[in-house]
Design an enzyme around this catalytic site. Structure first.
Site, PDB file in Angstrom:
ATOM      1  N   HIS A 367       0.819  -1.206   0.000  1.00  0.00           N
ATOM      2  CA  HIS A 367       0.000   0.000   0.000  1.00  0.00           C
ATOM      3  C   HIS A 367       0.857   1.263   0.000  1.00  0.00           C
ATOM      4  CE1 HIS A 367      -3.224   2.418   2.300  1.00  0.00           C
ATOM      5  NE2 HIS A 367      -3.161   2.737   1.031  1.00  0.00           N
ATOM      6  N   ARG A 474      -8.121   2.036  -8.240  1.00  0.00           N
ATOM      7  CA  ARG A 474      -8.016   0.926  -7.288  1.00  0.00           C
ATOM      8  C   ARG A 474      -8.907   1.228  -6.092  1.00  0.00           C
ATOM      9  NH1 ARG A 474      -2.187   1.032  -8.922  1.00  0.00           N
ATOM     10  NH2 ARG A 474      -1.526  -1.103  -9.338  1.00  0.00           N
ATOM     11  N   ARG A 510     -12.230  -0.498 -10.573  1.00  0.00           N
ATOM     12  CA  ARG A 510     -12.056  -1.923 -10.307  1.00  0.00           C
ATOM     13  C   ARG A 510     -12.754  -2.271  -9.005  1.00  0.00           C
ATOM     14  NH1 ARG A 510      -6.031  -4.184  -9.845  1.00  0.00           N
ATOM     15  NH2 ARG A 510      -6.082  -3.137  -7.826  1.00  0.00           N
ATOM     16  N   GLU A 608      -4.823 -11.258 -15.463  1.00  0.00           N
ATOM     17  CA  GLU A 608      -3.648 -11.315 -14.588  1.00  0.00           C
ATOM     18  C   GLU A 608      -3.363 -12.727 -14.097  1.00  0.00           C
ATOM     19  OE1 GLU A 608      -4.174  -8.405 -11.504  1.00  0.00           O
ATOM     20  OE2 GLU A 608      -6.226  -8.974 -11.100  1.00  0.00           O
ATOM     21  N   ASN A 631       1.520  -6.618 -13.398  1.00  0.00           N
ATOM     22  CA  ASN A 631       2.208  -6.881 -12.125  1.00  0.00           C
ATOM     23  C   ASN A 631       1.931  -8.299 -11.653  1.00  0.00           C
ATOM     24  OD1 ASN A 631       2.712  -4.183 -12.314  1.00  0.00           O
ATOM     25  ND2 ASN A 631       1.235  -3.567 -10.762  1.00  0.00           N
ATOM     26  N   ASP A 632       0.646  -8.661 -11.685  1.00  0.00           N
ATOM     27  CA  ASP A 632       0.303 -10.005 -11.243  1.00  0.00           C
ATOM     28  C   ASP A 632       0.595 -11.042 -12.315  1.00  0.00           C
ATOM     29  OD1 ASP A 632      -0.548  -9.952  -8.552  1.00  0.00           O
ATOM     30  OD2 ASP A 632      -2.237  -8.716  -9.187  1.00  0.00           O
ATOM     31  N   ARG A 642       5.832 -11.298  -6.145  1.00  0.00           N
ATOM     32  CA  ARG A 642       6.197  -9.923  -6.493  1.00  0.00           C
ATOM     33  C   ARG A 642       6.697  -9.117  -5.298  1.00  0.00           C
ATOM     34  NH1 ARG A 642       0.205  -7.512  -8.213  1.00  0.00           N
ATOM     35  NH2 ARG A 642       0.588  -5.525  -7.229  1.00  0.00           N
ATOM     36  N   CYS A 679      -2.466  -1.992 -17.391  1.00  0.00           N
ATOM     37  CA  CYS A 679      -2.412  -1.022 -16.297  1.00  0.00           C
ATOM     38  C   CYS A 679      -1.369  -1.379 -15.230  1.00  0.00           C
ATOM     39  CB  CYS A 679      -3.780  -0.860 -15.657  1.00  0.00           C
ATOM     40  SG  CYS A 679      -4.439  -2.398 -15.007  1.00  0.00           S
TER      41      CYS A 679
HETATM   42  C1  PEP Z   1      -1.566  -5.564 -11.797  1.00  0.00           C
HETATM   43  O1  PEP Z   1      -1.618  -6.646 -11.231  1.00  0.00           O
HETATM   44  O2  PEP Z   1      -0.798  -5.334 -12.753  1.00  0.00           O
HETATM   45  C2  PEP Z   1      -2.427  -4.444 -11.377  1.00  0.00           C
HETATM   46  C3  PEP Z   1      -2.496  -3.347 -12.066  1.00  0.00           C
HETATM   47  O3  PEP Z   1      -3.103  -4.578 -10.220  1.00  0.00           O
HETATM   48  P1  PEP Z   1      -2.464  -4.476  -8.760  1.00  0.00           P
HETATM   49  O4  PEP Z   1      -1.059  -3.964  -8.909  1.00  0.00           O
HETATM   50  O5  PEP Z   1      -3.330  -3.544  -7.978  1.00  0.00           O
HETATM   51  O6  PEP Z   1      -2.521  -5.879  -8.300  1.00  0.00           O
HETATM   52 MG    MG Z   2      -3.273  -7.128  -9.931  1.00  0.00          MG
END
Ligand code: PEP
Ligand code: MG
Length: 759
Positions: A367, A474, A510, A608, A631-632, A642, A679
């Site tokens: 966060h 988010r 989201r 993801e 990211n995921d 991660r 994203c």
């Molecule tokens: C992601 O997973 O790329 C994403 C944008 O969501 P978050 O980083 O909030 O998991």
């Molecule tokens: Mg994600």
């Protein structure tokens, strides 16, 4: 070798001693003694690898002559010890002297020893030193001996790495002064300033060293804290008197005695007079006693160590009552350093003084990292080796691009970073001029850029003219700041603010994506594998009451604006989409019954979870758009957590496998005639953004601070060239080749100034 239990016992004890020691020399000396005893051998020595000298230096021994310590220096590959280090493998010799690498050092008296067993100490692929045992008469060390020493070395590795990083153990050739720590780069940029250590309450190990400005005051508040603790213990004893045995009750008397003894407070007072503030002095004294008691082979006394630690914590918590854990005034260039930094702590520092963030825990997607990126504050998290207590007030340089912190930097390094900061400033001023210009390539291809939001600090009005909309709002971020699930009205207000602020631009909201590392304080989720567990849509489908409130609030907030897009996170199965859509439709019907007519917004899913890559056709039948969460997707496709600093070098969104998947996704979306945006953090990397554009992504959504560089990169290339680059990159076998080739092209295209600085 002794029995298994005693081996474990010795291991546990040594690690505990080395870990708990403030003075590592003493701990090393105990360590070699314990190993010698456990293995019933003549000699045990520890050699430390000195990178600058490229040699191993004898640091501690029992059995060899102590005069040799610090004087026996073996270049890598030389002598038996040098060979163990070079090969990074154990070496077990019954007759060491007949080995061609045997070298004799007169200072050690080594000629007397026939047998040799050496094992390397390795931490995260780095060789730190060598542990050696020797025996006068011929002895073939058996498998169990070897296993014991290897286990010991593996356990010691982390402790040693920490001790080296914190300066508890100095490499002989390392000059004092500058120290460098590595962590996970969580928000880019460079900052220079003064470390401000935020202490978690009542933790004896993270009390910073401070020089008291008023000794008498420190002594007075120490006495007061001790008196309060005594009262507290007395009250506790009275409360429990009827419920516990007299034996247990006697423990409270022991506590009272310890606190009452002049010895403890006298010792702490002495430390204060030597120049420590009360909490630091208390922590020093308690630690010393605890270490001493833990070392003694006596169960009763070891138990007392725990008592002293507990008492110390109690007194400390009283001392911290009147001395807040966060300072009242901050230096102008504060680099906040803590074990764990919360968003609430961030809020306490005036924005103009907060230059950087560092913490021992946390990750690039925690966060605080998300907030830091949105605020443009350079941040490095997961700095596991950080010596918190000794950092307060130290001058530091924080490199948020590479994930490094330099403590007490040299003049050279300071100059280098001053130049870098100046260059970044010039660049951002330069780029600012083109922020209102379209993100169009030189051959006329328009690449829509969007922003990721979720925070009040997002500067809506300034951004609006520069973007194509919000690609990811988010919602969990506002949920994290409240103390319970926000109600429908409260949520509606927050969402309306976003939708209205950016209208008529689209805003992709989201639904709640909690779980993984994003816990709500009022809805904790404890799991062994949180990223593979109850997360995102899995949670909200199990709690339709929570999802319904959120969907209703979003729909109501969009009334009359019609710029809401709804996005479902962490989708694994098509059925989840069906269920979520059912709830969405129900919410629309309910609102209709309440007299609020709302058109069904466009709905998308996050791609993801790797399974969804292969379900694009099925998903396309149900939704209007796709949004790739790189990211995921990176962590799941590469099986790399991660958030885990240990494997962060493997986490790479430009891994050829990922690039292959992203290319497929974009082609699939085009075939299915659906928009596809991305994203994750990759969209905010100028080189990554060019590749995504070439792949055919229809929008890129990123943190606002990444916009200028990405826009600049797009405006300086042609789509034609970007596609040629992509074709070259798609032929690469390894992540390293991808990075090298990208860097080469960026240099040729004179775009390297847009990329993070390289080593
Ligand atoms: C992601 O997973 O790329 C994403 C944008 O969501 P978050 O980083 O909030 O998991
Ligand atoms: Mg994600």
């Amino acid at each position: 070798m002794k029995s298994k239990t005693s081996m474990l016992e010795v291991l546990r004890r040594v690690i505990q001693e080395v870990n708990g020691a403030r003075n590592l020399d003493a701990a090393l000396s105990t360590m070699v003694r314990r190993i010698r005893k456990a293995m019933q051998t003549d000699v045990c020595s520890f050699y430390l690898y000195d990178k600058t000298l490229e040699s191993l230096v004898l640091m501690e021994t029992i059995g060899l002559r102590t005069q040799a310590v610090g004087h026996v220096v073996l270049p890598l590959g030389e002598g038996l010890v040098g060979l163990v280090a070079k090969r990074s493998e154990p070496l077990n010799l019954e007759d060491a002297r007949s080995h061609p690498h045997f070298r004799y050092f007169e200072a050690t008296g080594e000629e007397r020893y026939s047998s040799f067993l050496g094992v390397p100490i390795i931490h995260q692929r780095q060789m730190l030193g060598v542990l050696v045992v020797q025996q006068a008469e011929k002895r073939s060390y058996d498998d169990e001996d070897e296993a014991f020493l290897v286990t010991m070395a593996a356990q010691l590795a982390g402790v040693l790495a920490h001790a080296l990083a914190t300066g508890n153990l100095t490499r002989p050739a390392l000059p004092g002064g500058q120290a460098m720590f590595k962590g996970v780069a969580a928000s880019p940029g460079v900052a220079m300033g003064e470390a401000v250590v935020i202490t978690p309450p009542a933790d004896l190990n993270s009390v910073p060293d401070l020089v008291p400005s008023n000794e008498a005051y420190e002594i007075a508040r120490l006495k007061e804290a001790i008196a309060k603790t005594r009262d507290e213990i007395r009250a506790a004893a009275e409360r429990l008197a009827s419920r516990i045995s007299s034996q247990e009750l006697a423990l409270f008397d022991v506590y009272q005695q310890m606190l009452g003894e002049a010895a403890l407070s006298e010792e702490v007072e002495k430390r204060i007079r030597e120049g420590q503030w009360a909490p630091g002095a208390l922590a020093d004294v308690v630690r010393r006693h605890v270490q001493y008691l833990e070392r003694v082979d006596d169960d009763y006394l070891s138990e007392r160590a725990a008592d002293i630690r507990d008492l110390g914590r109690r007194v400390l918590s009283h001392l911290q009552e009147d001395a807040p854990s966060t300072p009242e005034t901050y230096p102008d260039n504060a680099i906040l350093v803590g074990d764990e930094i919360s968003v609430a702590m961030l809020g306490e520092v005036p924005r103009d003084k907060l230059k950087g963030l560092v913490s021992v825990h946390g990750s690039s997607t925690s966060h605080v990292a998300i907030v830091a990126r949105a605020m443009g504050i350079p941040t490095v998290l997961g700095m596991m080796d950080l010596p918190l207590p000794r950092l307060n007030g130290a001058p530091v340089v924080l490199d948020g691009h590479r994930g490094r912190l330099f403590v007490r930097p040299t003049a050279d390094l300071t100059l280098r970073y001053e130049n870098l900061i100046a260059e970044e400033k010039v660049l951002s001023e330069l780029l600012e001029h083109e922020q209102d210009l379209p993100s169009t390539t030189q051959d006329g291809h328009e690449m829509p850029l969007m922003v990721n939001t979720g925070l009040a600090v997002d500067a809506t009005t300034l951004l609006k003219s520069r973007i194509a909309g919000v690609g990811l709002y988010r919602t969990e971020v506002p949920f994290m700041i409240t103390e319970r699930f926000p109600g429908e009205k409260e949520q509606m207000r927050m969402y309306r603010e976003q939708l209205e602020g950016f209208a008529p631009l689209p805003v992709v909201m989201r639904t709640l994506d909690i779980g993984g590392d994003k816990d709500l304080p009022y809805f904790p989720i404890e799991e062994a594998n949180p990223f593979l567990g109850w997360r995102g849509m899995r949670v909200t489908l199990d709690h339709p009451e929570v999802l319904m409130v959120q969907l209703r609030a979003m729909l109501k907030a969009s009334h009359g604006l019609n710029n809401l897009y709804v996005l479902f996170p962490m989708i694994t199965n098509v059925e989840e989409v069906d269920e979520a859509l059912k709830l969405l439709d129900r919410a629309i019907i309910e609102l209709g019954e309440e007299g609020i007519t709302i058109k069904r917004p466009k709905v998308g899913v996050m791609i993801e979870v790797p399974a969804t890559i292969y379900q694009m056709d099925a998903l396309a039948k149900r939704v209007d758009f796709f949004s790739v969460g790189s990211n995921d997707l990176t962590q799941y496709l590469l099986a790399v957590d991660r958030n885990n600093p240990r494997v962060s070098s493997l986490y790479d969104a430009l891994h050829p496998a990922l690039l292959g998947a992203l290319q497929e996704l974009s082609l699939d979306a085009r075939r299915l005639n659906k928009p596809i945006s991305l994203c994750g953090e990759l969209a905010g990397d100028p080189a990554g953004a060019l590749l995504l554009m070439a792949m055919g992504f229809t929008a890129l959504s990123m943190n606002a601070p990444s916009l200028p560089k990405v826009r600049a990169a797009i405006r300086r290339v042609t789509l034609h060239d970007a596609k040629a680059l992509l074709a070259e990159i798609m032929c690469m076998d390894t992540p390293t080749q991808v990075h090298e080739h990208l860097n080469k092209r960026m240099d040729e295209w004179q775009l390297s100034h847009l990329l993070p600085p390289r080593d």
